[in-house]
Motif scaffolding. Structure first.
Motif, PDB file in Angstrom:
ATOM      1  N   ALA A 104       0.835  -1.202   0.000  1.00  0.00           N
ATOM      2  CA  ALA A 104       0.000   0.000   0.000  1.00  0.00           C
ATOM      3  C   ALA A 104       0.870   1.253   0.000  1.00  0.00           C
ATOM      4  O   ALA A 104       1.938   1.275   0.611  1.00  0.00           O
ATOM      5  CB  ALA A 104      -0.916   0.003   1.223  1.00  0.00           C
ATOM      6  N   PRO A 105       0.425   2.322  -0.674  1.00  0.00           N
ATOM      7  CA  PRO A 105       1.216   3.565  -0.713  1.00  0.00           C
ATOM      8  C   PRO A 105       1.126   4.318   0.607  1.00  0.00           C
ATOM      9  O   PRO A 105       0.035   4.708   1.035  1.00  0.00           O
ATOM     10  CB  PRO A 105       0.582   4.362  -1.858  1.00  0.00           C
ATOM     11  N   PHE A 106       2.271   4.533   1.249  1.00  0.00           N
ATOM     12  CA  PHE A 106       2.330   5.187   2.556  1.00  0.00           C
ATOM     13  C   PHE A 106       2.826   6.611   2.373  1.00  0.00           C
ATOM     14  O   PHE A 106       3.896   6.841   1.818  1.00  0.00           O
ATOM     15  CB  PHE A 106       3.287   4.422   3.472  1.00  0.00           C
ATOM     16  N   GLY A 107       2.052   7.585   2.861  1.00  0.00           N
ATOM     17  CA  GLY A 107       2.482   8.976   2.774  1.00  0.00           C
ATOM     18  C   GLY A 107       1.337   9.916   3.036  1.00  0.00           C
ATOM     19  O   GLY A 107       0.177   9.505   3.152  1.00  0.00           O
ATOM     20  N   GLY A 108       1.672  11.211   3.160  1.00  0.00           N
ATOM     21  CA  GLY A 108       0.672  12.180   3.536  1.00  0.00           C
ATOM     22  C   GLY A 108       0.578  13.367   2.611  1.00  0.00           C
ATOM     23  O   GLY A 108       1.280  13.455   1.598  1.00  0.00           O
ATOM     24  N   ILE A 109      -0.316  14.284   2.981  1.00  0.00           N
ATOM     25  CA  ILE A 109      -0.509  15.521   2.245  1.00  0.00           C
ATOM     26  C   ILE A 109      -0.297  16.685   3.214  1.00  0.00           C
ATOM     27  O   ILE A 109       0.024  16.481   4.384  1.00  0.00           O
ATOM     28  CB  ILE A 109      -1.906  15.591   1.591  1.00  0.00           C
ATOM     29  N   LYS A 110      -0.468  17.892   2.732  1.00  0.00           N
ATOM     30  CA  LYS A 110      -0.247  19.101   3.524  1.00  0.00           C
ATOM     31  C   LYS A 110       1.141  19.035   4.173  1.00  0.00           C
ATOM     32  O   LYS A 110       2.116  18.657   3.505  1.00  0.00           O
ATOM     33  CB  LYS A 110      -1.378  19.291   4.549  1.00  0.00           C
ATOM     34  N   GLU A 111       1.278  19.356   5.446  1.00  0.00           N
ATOM     35  CA  GLU A 111       2.593  19.393   6.076  1.00  0.00           C
ATOM     36  C   GLU A 111       3.057  18.027   6.570  1.00  0.00           C
ATOM     37  O   GLU A 111       4.038  17.925   7.314  1.00  0.00           O
ATOM     38  CB  GLU A 111       2.606  20.414   7.216  1.00  0.00           C
ATOM     39  N   SER A 112       2.370  16.982   6.140  1.00  0.00           N
ATOM     40  CA  SER A 112       2.795  15.630   6.492  1.00  0.00           C
ATOM     41  C   SER A 112       3.701  15.010   5.443  1.00  0.00           C
ATOM     42  O   SER A 112       4.120  13.858   5.614  1.00  0.00           O
ATOM     43  CB  SER A 112       1.576  14.725   6.725  1.00  0.00           C
ATOM     44  N   GLY A 113       3.999  15.729   4.374  1.00  0.00           N
ATOM     45  CA  GLY A 113       5.038  15.204   3.508  1.00  0.00           C
ATOM     46  C   GLY A 113       4.782  15.244   2.026  1.00  0.00           C
ATOM     47  O   GLY A 113       3.768  15.751   1.539  1.00  0.00           O
ATOM     48  N   LEU A 114       5.754  14.670   1.322  1.00  0.00           N
ATOM     49  CA  LEU A 114       5.758  14.583  -0.146  1.00  0.00           C
ATOM     50  C   LEU A 114       6.118  13.171  -0.552  1.00  0.00           C
ATOM     51  O   LEU A 114       7.016  12.558   0.022  1.00  0.00           O
ATOM     52  CB  LEU A 114       6.822  15.525  -0.741  1.00  0.00           C
ATOM     53  N   GLY A 115       5.436  12.657  -1.552  1.00  0.00           N
ATOM     54  CA  GLY A 115       5.790  11.346  -2.089  1.00  0.00           C
ATOM     55  C   GLY A 115       5.143  10.205  -1.323  1.00  0.00           C
ATOM     56  O   GLY A 115       4.435  10.400  -0.330  1.00  0.00           O
ATOM     57  N   GLU A 170       5.770   5.876  -0.054  1.00  0.00           N
ATOM     58  CA  GLU A 170       6.683   4.751   0.149  1.00  0.00           C
ATOM     59  C   GLU A 170       5.875   3.465   0.123  1.00  0.00           C
ATOM     60  O   GLU A 170       4.700   3.446   0.451  1.00  0.00           O
ATOM     61  CB  GLU A 170       7.425   4.894   1.472  1.00  0.00           C
ATOM     62  N   GLY A 171       6.548   2.366  -0.262  1.00  0.00           N
ATOM     63  CA  GLY A 171       5.841   1.108  -0.417  1.00  0.00           C
ATOM     64  C   GLY A 171       5.017   1.116  -1.689  1.00  0.00           C
ATOM     65  O   GLY A 171       4.939   2.115  -2.402  1.00  0.00           O
ATOM     66  N   SER A 172       4.433  -0.017  -2.019  1.00  0.00           N
ATOM     67  CA  SER A 172       3.573  -0.201  -3.191  1.00  0.00           C
ATOM     68  C   SER A 172       4.339   0.061  -4.485  1.00  0.00           C
ATOM     69  O   SER A 172       5.553   0.283  -4.492  1.00  0.00           O
ATOM     70  CB  SER A 172       2.338   0.710  -3.119  1.00  0.00           C
ATOM     71  N   SER A 173       3.626   0.095  -5.587  1.00  0.00           N
ATOM     72  CA  SER A 173       4.257   0.405  -6.870  1.00  0.00           C
ATOM     73  C   SER A 173       4.674   1.864  -6.947  1.00  0.00           C
ATOM     74  O   SER A 173       5.558   2.237  -7.725  1.00  0.00           O
ATOM     75  CB  SER A 173       3.293   0.080  -8.018  1.00  0.00           C
ATOM     76  N   HIS A 174       4.056   2.719  -6.105  1.00  0.00           N
ATOM     77  CA  HIS A 174       4.414   4.128  -6.101  1.00  0.00           C
ATOM     78  C   HIS A 174       5.776   4.363  -5.459  1.00  0.00           C
ATOM     79  O   HIS A 174       6.486   5.302  -5.814  1.00  0.00           O
ATOM     80  CB  HIS A 174       3.354   4.939  -5.340  1.00  0.00           C
ATOM     81  N   GLY A 175       6.141   3.518  -4.484  1.00  0.00           N
ATOM     82  CA  GLY A 175       7.373   3.732  -3.745  1.00  0.00           C
ATOM     83  C   GLY A 175       8.613   3.679  -4.595  1.00  0.00           C
ATOM     84  O   GLY A 175       9.551   4.472  -4.410  1.00  0.00           O
TER      85      GLY A 175
END
Length: 489
Positions: A457-468, A470-475
């Motif tokens: 699964a794609p792990f990551g956030g929006i706003k001030e929680s980050g960019l990009g 990790e994991g999954s095909s997106h990582g």
């Protein structure tokens, strides 16, 4: 206590820097202490790297970059698969090491080994598919062909946190190696031992010299700054606080580095009147107390609809009261210590501030005496708007419950934060669940479950929680550039 030969376990852990395939002392010869947070006892002393060591590690990564990028994808996959097999085979040893240096209960550490090793398996499978989805087509005017392919970004710097010392490393390293990138990794100073042992596992799995380099340090800023200023570095991947992430993004701008940032969170957990309350309580316990609450996806703000708030609060308080703090190697312990005194002081300060401003303390809230950085499971309700607890990431076993009346009110409260990493909601109404999930400003949402992390699964956030992601095909895409070739026929 679990029967662990502590001396033998620690004897197997390298304590030097891993640069160019060799274990070497820091240029200064300095070392620093790694401490067991459950007992405050010394575990090992490891090399304390400085700026020149960081550049030496980058030199090794640069020297190995061309050959590793040219290594056939199947060969890269074989190394990752061998490392996965080794981690699973050595699960008990590695889990015990995680527990010793980070503090989490051994059962959770075993889970982290399975989860962390899973990234190597996932990306070993991804490595062989990288070049199968390239494009070939006729340009609109029919004059030539458009060919697209992928290639590795180049040498990367990976900066990992202390809360998941294995998984945060494998999640980044696995994607980088599968893509054909070389690595300099700087683990957190509180938990460097797992990363050092991981480097040895990779070496034994056949990883060529210089492809992964490990630098441990107490001066993260002093080491990272010159490495990021070197134009040979092409990517930074960081997991940690939003404050530090912003500083790194500023430094990354100088050479327009490819950047992945997994930063702070302030996850809301919503429980609606139509939820199964018992399921919601168990989900909240997992989302709150996994890793002792020291997780960026931990449920910080628990919003409960008025029709079930009394039942939910009572059951959650009873459930959290059942947790027993203690050393992670003790099978009777279900809640380990916080990572250090600084973190415990922060958590205690947030609770004390909330209570002083009018919050009702239902459970816990007192720092215990004795050795170890323990803090009890704590439940609060009626936290006032001016309490720091409402806006600060807690990173501890503290549950704050806030009542709400309407769906719109819950969504507004959940989104009232600059962060947007994870969120959770509990409802047996499918339409409501999907409607609310789509309205929540977060990169990840769990519906009727408190665990959402998975290598697939794609792990990551929006706003001030980050960019990009990790994991999954997106990582793996975070470590690849798209190459376009105009082919004349």
């Amino acid at each position: 206590m679990v029967d662990v030969d502590r001396a033998r376990l620690l004897q197997a852990v390298p304590t030097e820097l891993f640069i160019g395939g060799k274990w070497v002392s820091s240029r200064s010869g300095e070392t620093f202490a790694v401490v067991d947070p459950a007992s405050e006892e010394l575990l090992l002393r490891v090399a304390d790297a400085g700026p020149t060591d960081g550049i030496a590690a980058l030199d090794a990564a640069v020297d190995a970059a061309a050959d590793w990028a040219a290594t056939p994808p199947q060969a890269r996959a074989d190394v990752l698969r061998a490392a996965y097999d080794a981690l699973i085979e050595r699960r008990e040893e590695i889990a015990a090491l995680i527990t010793l240096e980070m503090g989490k209960p051994l059962a959770e550490a075993r889970g982290e080994v399975g989860y962390g090793a899973g990234f190597f398996r996932w990306f070993s499978e991804s490595a062989t598919r990288l070049h199968l989805d390239g494009g070939y087509g006729v340009e609109p005017g029919g004059q030539y062909r458009i060919v697209t392919t992928k290639r590795p970004v180049g040498p990367t710097l990976l900066v990992t946190p202390w809360n998941f010392p294995l998984a945060m490393g494998t999640r980044k390293i696995g994607a980088a190696l599968a893509a054909g990138c070389t690595v300099v990794i700087k683990p957190a100073e509180q938990t460097p031992l797992t990363t050092l042992l991981l480097a040895e596992v990779l070496r034994e799995a056949g990883l060529p010299d210089g492809v992964v380099n490990v630098v441990t340090t107490t001066d993260a800023a002093g080491l990272v700054r010159p490495v990021m200023a070197d134009p040979r570095l092409r990517k930074i991947s960081f997991t940690g606080s939003t404050r530090v992430g912003k500083l790194l993004l500023g430094q990354a701008a100088d050479h327009v580095l490819r950047s992945s940032m997994e930063l702070g969170g302030n996850a809301p957990l919503l429980v609606f009147d139509d939820a199964d309350v018992d399921t919601a309580v168990e989900g909240a316990v997992v989302a709150k107390l996994r890793n002792g609450g020291e997780s960026c996806v931990a449920a910080n703000r628990i919003h409960v609809q008025s029709g079930v708030v009394e039942e939910f609060t009572r059951k959650l308080t009873e459930r959290m009261a059942s947790f027993r703090p203690g050393p992670g190697l003790d099978p009777a312990s279900t809640l380990g210590p916080l990572i250090d005194d600084r973190q415990r002081t922060k958590v205690a300060g947030l609770v004390d501030d909330a209570v002083a401003k009018g919050a009702e303390l239902l459970l816990g809230g007192e720092v215990p005496t004795g050795k170890g950085y323990f803090y009890p499971p704590t439940v609060l309700r009626g936290v006032p708007h001016d309490a720091e607890l409402r806006t600060e990431e807690i990173f501890g076993p503290v549950a704050a419950i806030y009542p709400f009346d309407t769906e719109d009110e819950a969504i507004a409260a959940a989104n009232d934060t600059p962060f947007g990493l994870a969120s959770y909601l509990f409802s047996q109404n499918l339409s409501r669940a999907m409607r609310v999930a789509e309205a929540l400003d977060s990169g990840m949402t769990g519906i009727n479950r408190g665990v959402i992390s998975n290598p697939a699964a794609p792990f990551g956030g929006i706003k001030e929680s980050g960019l990009g992601r990790e994991g999954s095909s997106h990582g793996i895409e975070e470590y690849l550039e798209t190459k376009y070739i105009g082919l004349g026929l």
